[in-house]
Each structure stands twice: as C-alpha cells, then as structure tokens.
Enzyme design. Structure first.
Site: not given
Ligand SMILES: OC[C@@H]1[C@@H](O)[C@H](O)[C@@H](O)c2[nH]c(CCc3ccccc3)c[n+]21
Length: 453
Positions: A173, A358
């Site tokens: 990301e 994910e």
């Molecule tokens: O938020 C849940 C997971 C994280 O725990 C992972 O480390 C990370 O890869 C991840 N990405 C996303 C979607 C993008 C995002 C990340 C953080 C904040 C807002 C959007 C959601 N998540």
C-alpha cells in the site's frame, strides 16, 4: 487472456485456488528489542504521546516472535494453503542498510521452514510500513537514497530465503505509506508535508521497481508483485459533476499507482490536477517502475461514494455516507464494490493475475464464552465478499487467490488494539488465541473449496 469460468458452479472456486490469511510484522511480532532488531518508525511513532489509541504500541503485540510455531498450528486448523506475512526490515538491517543482523534473518528462515513443513506456502511482503528509523533520520521516503536502500534490503532477504520463498510482494500500500505517513501524519513517521506526498509516492514506486530484478535474480522462478489498496469510486449522484469527481478520486487513489506500474507513466488528467506538486524525475525511472509483474495484489475493504465539492482543492471531491451496514472501522460493507473493482482491473489493466492480499472486517468482538466467539457479522462480511470474488472469476477475472485479513486480532496501527480483524480472538492479557466462528466457517470454505452456509 483469462477465460470466463462458466464451468464453476455458484460459490465454487477453482481447485488450484490459493487460500490464505495475512498479517504484518509490526502488528503481531512484538519482541521489538530482541536479537539485534533495530528501531522502526512505528516504534518511534507509537511511543510518541498522542499518536495511537490509548498509547498502544507494538512492543509486545501478539508476541508472535516467540509463539510462531503455535501460530502455524492456528493456520493448519484453518486448512489454508498459504500465509502472507511481512519481514521487519529493522530485524535484517538494524540501521536500514550496511550491517546485516544474522539473528533477524534466522527468525524468518525458521518461520519459512516451519510453514513449508506444514504444507503452507509463504507469501512474503518485504515492506509493510516499518521503515528503519535510521533511514527516516536520513530523510526517509522523500530521500531517493531510501529507494536504493530498499533494493539492498531486498537483495539480503532474497539471497537468504529466495530458494524456498517463491511469492514476493515488494510493498504494501504505497498510497497509505505516502498519504497517511507524510501528508496527514496519521501514520508513522507522522509528517504533515503535502509537498512531500508525490515525491514519496515516486520514491516508493522506484523502490519497488529497483527491487523486482533483484528478487528475480535471487529467487529464480518466483512470482513477484505489489499490493495496492484500491478504492472503487462511485459517483454519489448521476450528475456529470459527480461522475467527474469520481474520476478524480479514482485518479488519486488508484490510477496514480496503476498507470506507472502497468501502462508506463502517470495519468495525464491527474498530472494536470496535481500541477506543481508533481515532482521532476528522470524519464528512465518509469522504465524501472514499470517492471513486468506476475500478479497484482489488491487490498479491498470498502468502496467510496463521492460528489463534486467546491472546496477540498485540488481534488474537489467529497465523500458521501450512504445507507448500509458499516464495520467497526466505519467502513461501508459493499461486496459489489469488490466485483466492480476486479472486473475494472481486468478490463483496464489486464494484469497477468490478481490476488486479493487483504479482505476482512473489524467488529467489536466479545471475549470468548466457553471457548466460543460468535461473530456473525464477520461471517456475513466474508461470505458476501467471497461470493463477489467468485462471480468475478466466473466472469473471466484471473483471480488466483484470497488472503483473509487477519489470522488473529493484532495492533491496528493508530487504532492500537481497539479494533479486532482476526479469525482468531487474542486476549491481550494472556495472549491466548481463540478461534472465532468466522475462523471455523472459513476453515470449512477452504477445506471444501466453496462457500458453505
Ligand atoms: O485496517 C486493516 C488493515 C491493516 O491492519 C493492514 O496492515 C493494512 O494493510 C490495511 N490496509 C487497509 C485498507 C487501506 C487503509 C489502511 C489504513 C487506513 C485506511 C485505509 C486496511 N488494512
């Protein structure tokens, strides 16, 4: 070109489908000062008062560093054939470059051998946000030297593990790393420098491109990709203005990354929107960034509904809250967004393969009662999104795998331990793992290769 799989009955997945779960080093390992590990920007950030919920840090997290063998058993119980995890750069190169820390490499060597012995294929993310603080002290991602340091780090890791690890994800990301880390400051290193945003994106993509040939040289016959958080953008209304706003959000969140990776350059319309923010760079960078990939990793959680805004320059976009179910993160549950995203990627970029690296949901789970954790909303989230993924495969999308986020509850960045995404519940007092109903359900789906009631 991938063909429609009309041979697949509804809810059934291809026999060779990759079924996994995913985690990341700083979110589960703990042991932050053990065996020569260096400091990362998330150590520094989480220990800075006010930056994380409740002042939570990853100092202990799930203590996976000491419990990794038991955690492999958790995966076996889920019947997964793959596990996506990240390597902590500061364990390998405590100062970010130069001196290698052998015990750090040894830990991942043991983990990889343990996974292979359990019949679980390791998928390794090289960078999941935990930049060595020493590199941040030398400028961090705005400094192009960091891109070179990343390629050196990739060389050290793939020389050691490249004979057994054959699935590599360079970055997790880049949009989040750049926008939350250097524009809003919500994530480490907590810098609020709008003018640094696009240079950081460029240096991250360059780091990715520099690492791809290094990985291929050291890990022969491996599959190399990158993971992007892609947000399918829908116009909230049917006006031309809202359509244009959705296109701008799509450009900001998605095409600014997909175009240089898959079509050779940044999107023209967004270069005009970003104007003077667009950094100058050598055209030769685009050839490096556009190194051919074996798969595109997609992290999908929720889409965006947007409308035109007179404010919010330069995008002039406003998110709209639509009716529906929302997770504990405040994210709309909208499985059709996954189908629409996957079919769009296939249509507009036709990656050789797509892997959902994910997908999952946070809900306020209650502690186990008689060894059970009932999480019906999470089961419904997974069922509806896997159905959307299966429909995309039937319609010809080359979707080769799916990784549930996450194996277990863990450190949810600025939200600390207040958000639970796991298929296993973690009691942070005892660190005991307890499978949730969603984990029991997922293990049946994986074992049968199809959706189950
Ligand atoms: O938020 C849940 C997971 C994280 O725990 C992972 O480390 C990370 O890869 C991840 N990405 C996303 C979607 C993008 C995002 C990340 C953080 C904040 C807002 C959007 C959601 N998540």
């Amino acid at each position: 070109m991938s063909q429609p799989r009309t041979d697949l009955a509804p809810g059934r997945f291809p026999a060779d489908f990759t079924w996994g779960t995913a985690t990341a080093a700083y979110q589960i390992e703990g042991a932050v000062r053990e065996d020569g590990r260096g400091v990362s920007i998330w150590d520094r950030f989480s220990h800075t008062p006010g930056k994380t919920h409740n002042g939570d840090t990853g100092d202990v997290a799930c203590d996976h560093y000491h419990r990794w063998q038991g955690d492999i058993e958790l995966m076996r119980r889920l019947h997964v054939n793959a596990y996506r995890f990240s390597i902590a750069w500061p364990r390998i190169l405590p100062e970010g470059w130069g001196r290698v820390n052998p015990p750090g490499l040894d830990f991942y060597d043991r983990l990889v051998d343990g996974l292979l012995a359990a019949g679980i294929t390791p998928w390794v993310t090289l960078y999941h946000w935990d930049l060595p603080q020493a590199l941040e002290d030398r400028g961090g991602w705005p400094n192009p030297d960091t891109s070179k340091a990343f390629a050196e780090y990739a060389d050290v890791v793939t020389r050691r593990l490249g004979d057994r690890v054959k699935h590599w994800i360079t970055l997790n990301e880049p949009w989040v790393v750049a926008f939350l880390g250097y524009f809003t400051g919500e994530h480490a290193p907590g810098r609020k420098e709008p003018e640094s945003y696009l240079p950081v994106v460029h240096n991250l993509l360059l780091a990715h491109g520099l690492a791809v040939p290094v990985i291929r040289e050291n890990s022969r016959d491996s599959q190399v990709g990158i993971t992007l958080n892609l947000t399918h953008a829908y116009p909230a209304g049917d006006s031309a203005e809202d359509e244009a706003a959705a296109k701008r959000l799509d450009g900001f969140m998605n095409r600014w990354f997909l175009d240089p990776l898959f079509t050779g350059g940044y999107p023209r319309d967004m270069i005009d929107v970003f104007g003077s923010w667009v950094p100058s760079f050598d055209e030769s960078d685009l050839g490096v960034i556009g190194a051919p990939l074996d798969f595109l990793g997609v992290n999908y959680y929720s889409p965006s509904f947007v409308q035109h805004s007179e404010g919010n320059p330069p995008l002039h976009v406003e998110q709209v809250r639509v009716d529906g179910e929302y997770t504990d993160m405040g994210w709309l549950v909208y499985p059709q967004g996954l189908y629409d995203l996957l079919t769009r990627l296939h249509r507009d970029y036709s990656p050789a393969a797509i892997v959902i690296t994910e997908n999952g949901a946070a809900y306020p789970d209650e502690p186990p009662v008689e060894g059970r954790v009932h999480d019906p909303k999470r089961v419904e989230y997974y069922a509806s999104h896997l159905d959307a993924a299966q429909r995309a495969i039937r319609d010809g999308v080359p979707l080769r795998g799916y990784f549930a986020w996450s194996l277990m509850d863990n450190f949810e960045w600025a939200f600390g331990y207040s958000k639970r995404f796991g298929l296993y519940y973690v009691d942070y007092e005892t660190l005991e793992r307890t499978i949730k109903d969603s984990g029991l359900w997922y293990s049946r789906v994986v074992a049968e290769g199809q959706l189950v009631p």
